[in-house]
Enzyme design. Structure first.
Site, PDB file in Angstrom:
ATOM      1  N   GLU A  58       1.311  -1.462  -0.181  1.00 19.89           N
ATOM      2  CA  GLU A  58       0.433   0.380   0.132  1.00 19.89           C
ATOM      3  C   GLU A  58       0.705   1.672  -0.118  1.00 19.89           C
ATOM      4  O   GLU A  58       2.212   1.536   0.887  1.00 19.89           O
ATOM      5  CB  GLU A  58      -1.310   0.099   1.292  1.00 19.89           C
ATOM      6  CG  GLU A  58      -1.866   0.803   1.491  1.00 19.89           C
ATOM      7  CD  GLU A  58      -3.005   0.990   2.607  1.00 19.89           C
ATOM      8  OE1 GLU A  58      -2.643   0.577   3.407  1.00 19.89           O
ATOM      9  OE2 GLU A  58      -3.338   2.246   2.522  1.00 19.89           O
ATOM     10  N   ARG A  84       5.860 -12.818   9.910  1.00 20.21           N
ATOM     11  CA  ARG A  84       6.394 -11.648   8.957  1.00 20.21           C
ATOM     12  C   ARG A  84       7.766 -12.037   9.729  1.00 20.21           C
ATOM     13  O   ARG A  84       7.741 -12.112  11.149  1.00 20.21           O
ATOM     14  CB  ARG A  84       5.339 -10.901   9.903  1.00 20.21           C
ATOM     15  CG  ARG A  84       4.352 -10.284   9.889  1.00 20.21           C
ATOM     16  CD  ARG A  84       3.480  -9.620  11.175  1.00 20.21           C
ATOM     17  NE  ARG A  84       3.945  -7.576  10.469  1.00 20.21           N
ATOM     18  CZ  ARG A  84       3.575  -6.795   9.527  1.00 20.21           C
ATOM     19  NH1 ARG A  84       2.477  -7.755   9.050  1.00 20.21           N
ATOM     20  NH2 ARG A  84       4.213  -6.143   9.254  1.00 20.21           N
ATOM     21  N   LYS A 111       4.851   0.454   9.549  1.00 21.65           N
ATOM     22  CA  LYS A 111       5.259   1.715   8.924  1.00 21.65           C
ATOM     23  C   LYS A 111       4.383   2.626   9.666  1.00 21.65           C
ATOM     24  O   LYS A 111       4.826   3.900   9.515  1.00 21.65           O
ATOM     25  CB  LYS A 111       4.422   2.084   7.443  1.00 21.65           C
ATOM     26  CG  LYS A 111       5.229   1.129   6.554  1.00 21.65           C
ATOM     27  CD  LYS A 111       3.747   1.231   5.125  1.00 21.65           C
ATOM     28  CE  LYS A 111       3.625  -0.082   4.300  1.00 21.65           C
ATOM     29  NZ  LYS A 111       2.527  -0.454   3.632  1.00 21.65           N
TER      30      LYS A 111
HETATM   31  P1  ATP Z   1       2.852  -2.130   7.603  1.00 16.85           P
HETATM   32  O1  ATP Z   1       2.211  -2.799   8.874  1.00 16.85           O
HETATM   33  O2  ATP Z   1       4.700  -1.665   8.562  1.00 16.85           O
HETATM   34  O3  ATP Z   1       1.965  -0.667   7.051  1.00 16.85           O
HETATM   35  P2  ATP Z   1       1.824  -3.706   6.003  1.00 16.85           P
HETATM   36  O4  ATP Z   1       1.377  -5.121   5.681  1.00 16.85           O
HETATM   37  O5  ATP Z   1       0.291  -3.023   5.967  1.00 16.85           O
HETATM   38  O6  ATP Z   1       2.630  -3.759   6.412  1.00 16.85           O
HETATM   39  P3  ATP Z   1       1.649  -3.432   2.572  1.00 16.85           P
HETATM   40  O7  ATP Z   1       2.202  -1.972   2.479  1.00 16.85           O
HETATM   41  O8  ATP Z   1       0.181  -4.473   2.646  1.00 16.85           O
HETATM   42  O9  ATP Z   1       2.013  -3.767   4.766  1.00 16.85           O
HETATM   43  O10 ATP Z   1       2.702  -4.991   2.876  1.00 16.85           O
HETATM   44  C1  ATP Z   1       3.068  -5.694   1.341  1.00 16.85           C
HETATM   45  C2  ATP Z   1       3.625  -6.498   1.391  1.00 16.85           C
HETATM   46  O11 ATP Z   1       5.046  -6.438   1.827  1.00 16.85           O
HETATM   47  C3  ATP Z   1       2.727  -7.728   2.322  1.00 16.85           C
HETATM   48  O12 ATP Z   1       1.856  -8.735   1.025  1.00 16.85           O
HETATM   49  C4  ATP Z   1       2.598  -7.786   3.213  1.00 16.85           C
HETATM   50  O13 ATP Z   1       2.323  -9.386   4.068  1.00 16.85           O
HETATM   51  C5  ATP Z   1       4.009  -7.763   3.182  1.00 16.85           C
HETATM   52  N1  ATP Z   1       4.686  -7.420   4.562  1.00 16.85           N
HETATM   53  C6  ATP Z   1       4.674  -6.207   4.948  1.00 16.85           C
HETATM   54  N2  ATP Z   1       5.605  -6.332   7.011  1.00 16.85           N
HETATM   55  C7  ATP Z   1       6.297  -7.200   6.746  1.00 16.85           C
HETATM   56  C8  ATP Z   1       7.275  -8.803   7.144  1.00 16.85           C
HETATM   57  N3  ATP Z   1       7.131  -8.106   8.266  1.00 16.85           N
HETATM   58  N4  ATP Z   1       7.390  -8.865   7.324  1.00 16.85           N
HETATM   59  C9  ATP Z   1       7.760  -9.970   5.925  1.00 16.85           C
HETATM   60  N5  ATP Z   1       6.328  -9.413   4.749  1.00 16.85           N
HETATM   61  C10 ATP Z   1       5.681  -8.068   5.146  1.00 16.85           C
HETATM   62 MG    MG Z   2      -1.270  -2.819   5.232  1.00 12.97          MG
END
Ligand code: ATP
Ligand code: MG
Length: 573
Positions: free
Chosen positions: A42, A273, A283
């Site tokens: 995102e 994760r 983020k």
């Molecule tokens: P955040 O909480 O930091 O915003 P998110 O999962 O909401 O993380 P996205 O932009 O939706 O952020 O993530 C893009 C991709 O990265 C998704 O497929 C997510 O599962 C993966 N991802 C995010 N954080 C991790 C992590 N800590 N370890 C492995 N994969 C991750």
């Molecule tokens: Mg997300």
């Protein structure tokens, strides 16, 4: 709390994991003839080390299967369904990060918003089948009706509207006839499902927000769960890899695809994760550090963001090696910083030219230095890589050495400089300390030494000198700003500390006040014209990189410490 710190076996074969086992068997059984994965961020912040893991996993599958002669693709798709939080700046930075890590997506960048019209049409299809309805409960009522774990929800009073009425209302929602939040479109699944995600989830909400791609074209926006599975299917994704918290959403992912005429049903597979000790992988929380001014920005070299790690001097190869070593599984993936630093160090070892720098100088006067007589040598930039070339290491009557390389009262086994003893200057002469000069407070301010003129590139005659120290000629020294970084937090899990009241303590309290120290140091003249983002090993000190933004070739020299030469991390948590 138990010790979660895991130390994956760094010698384990890489490239295999349970996801690849699934893919292999799908290829073997003929279920798929090719693999298509995607990385679906995102655009609501900068990418962090957890995303790097996901990037390496998704793009790594493509690269490895292609290397085996199989058809494989990986898309980059922005999940841009929350217009208020998303920006073009974030979207640009994410693309730059993926490229910098060394990956290339297939075709154009994709956007979930490219599918808004099709998503809308599928919603009408669901309404037509009696599987979606327009609901007028407000957020609070919706929560009440939803029930809880172990307590079934109740049907919305709007659940049994006739299809024609739902269709008319949904079209009126799109046409902007209702206020924000006044109505939603919900799936008609099962309010008694033990899985709360299946209790008639909302798939559309009304929100007059300006979208970075579609502008003001839409006032209704699809929800993530509904958008994600359809976007995957529209792109022909074969394996949709996501983190474990989405396991409970999988039934919804499958339900939506089973109930629309789309003809493609990717398999969602969850993995754990990555969590990095002494760092945050969210983020939202990283954003707080930036907006509260606790770091200099998303690319502060202490941040576990991709651009922070880049500015710190970590190489793409180091981060990729780290991701490989973290592995991919469903069990907890809590990793110590030392694994990241170790991978970075390993990749820099062969890659970074070596020069000398003195970070905490004391002045040394060479009493028998003779201009025009005392010579200098040239030295290779890397002992194993003659192709890196050589540079002259000039000497003069005054040099700087590291304060900690001198001891007036040396401990047993001391092999550096002390009064009356000898040490070799790297790539230069053997010197002997004849006199120590102190200021009124007793601090050593200068050393008077003599050099043995017969020892330039030669062993001293009749005695052994074991110690070798680094140094810089004062006359030729280049002044440099050197930024030394330590872990950003004093707690291994800064966001998981509870106070006496049982509540989480604000993680911002655990910022390490010593996480940044700025020094004025001396470096060899050979680095003066280095471009920004040039990595060096400073002999005996560690790996350093010229700062991407503040270093000016031929002007102000600014280095960031990337990582020390040895693992300085104590066993944590
Ligand atoms: P955040 O909480 O930091 O915003 P998110 O999962 O909401 O993380 P996205 O932009 O939706 O952020 O993530 C893009 C991709 O990265 C998704 O497929 C997510 O599962 C993966 N991802 C995010 N954080 C991790 C992590 N800590 N370890 C492995 N994969 C991750
Ligand atoms: Mg997300």
């Amino acid at each position: 709390m138990s010790n979660h710190s895991s130390a994956p076996d760094t010698n384990a074969p890489v490239g295999t994991n349970f996801i690849r086992t699934v893919i292999d068997s799908d290829l073997a059984s003929g279920k798929h003839q090719r693999t298509v994965t995607r990385f679906p961020p995102e655009p609501n912040g900068y990418l962090h080390v957890g995303h790097a893991k996901s990037i390496c996993l998704n793009f790594g599958i493509k690269e490895d299967y292609k290397a085996r002669g199989l058809a494989a693709e990986c898309n980059l798709r922005f999940d841009d369904t929350n217009p208020e939080k998303e920006s073009e700046e974030y979207a640009q930075s994410i693309q730059a990060d993926v490229h910098w890590l060394g990956f290339e997506w297939d075709g154009q960048v994709r956007w979930a918003s490219d599918y808004f019209e099709r998503l809308y049409q599928y919603a009408e299809e669901l309404i037509g089948k009696g599987l979606a309805f327009v609901c007028e409960l407000n957020a609070e009522q919706m929560r009440e009706y939803r029930g809880n774990f172990g307590e079934p929800g109740r049907n919305s009073p709007f659940r049994d509207r006739p299809v024609a009425e739902n269709l008319a209302l949904f079209r009126a929602m799109r046409a902007g006839e209702f206020a924000d939040g006044e109505k939603t479109l919900r799936l008609r699944i099962d309010m008694a499902s033990p899985n709360l995600n299946m209790r008639d989830p909302v798939i559309y909400r009304i929100r007059r927000a300006h979208h970075i791609r579609t502008g003001d074209q839409w006032c209704i926006y699809p929800m993530y769960d509904y958008t994600h599975c359809i976007s995957d299917a529209l792109e022909g994704i074969t394996h949709s890899l996501c983190t474990l918290e989405f396991a409970d959403h999988r039934p919804l992912y499958d339900w939506v695809l089973a109930n629309i005429s789309i003809g493609c049903h990717p398999q969602q597979i969850e993995f754990s994760r990555l969590e990095l000790l002494y760092a945050l992988t969210s983020k939202r929380k990283l954003n707080q550090l930036v907006t509260d001014g606790l770091v200099s920005g998303w690319d502060d070299p202490r941040m576990p963001t991709v651009i922070g790690m880049r500015r710190r001097g970590y190489s793409p190869a180091g981060i990729r090696l780290f991701a490989e070593r973290c592995g991919v599984s469903k069990s907890e993936n809590v990793i110590d910083y030392s694994l990241l630093e170790g991978a970075v160090r390993e990749t820099l070892e062969a890659e970074a030219p070596r020069v000398m720098a003195v970070l905490d100088p004391i002045k040394v006067t060479l009493s028998n230095y003779e201009a025009g007589v005392t010579g200098s040598r040239s030295a290779p930039f890397h002992p194993q890589h003659p192709e890196f070339g050589e540079r002259d290491v000039p000497i003069s009557g005054h040099i700087y050495i590291e304060r900690e390389d001198f001891a007036e009262v040396p401990p047993a086994g001391w092999q550096r400089l002390t009064l009356g003893a000898e040490v070799r200057l790297r790539y230069s002469y053997v010197i002997k300390c004849d006199e120590v000069i102190k200021d009124a407070a007793g601090t050593v301010v200068e050393l008077k030494c003599s050099l043995d003129p017969a020892t330039l590139g030669q062993n001293p005659v009749g005695r052994k000198v074991k110690g070798v120290i680094h140094w810089i000629s004062a006359e030729h020294a280049q002044e440099a700003e050197v930024r030394l970084y330590e872990r950003l937090f004093t707690e291994p899990r800064p966001d998981a500390v509870r106070g006496e009241d049982g509540q989480y303590v604000d993680f911002k309290q655990f910022i390490n006040p010593e996480s940044l120290r700025v020094l004025t140091a001396y470096v060899e003249p050979a680095v003066r014209d280095a471009a920004p983002e040039t990595r060096y090993q400073f002999e005996r000190l560690g790996y350093f990189v010229t700062d991407r933004h503040d270093h000016v070739p031929g002007g102000k020299v600014v280095f960031n410490r990337t990582v020390g030469l040895k693992d300085s991390w104590t066993k944590s948590a």
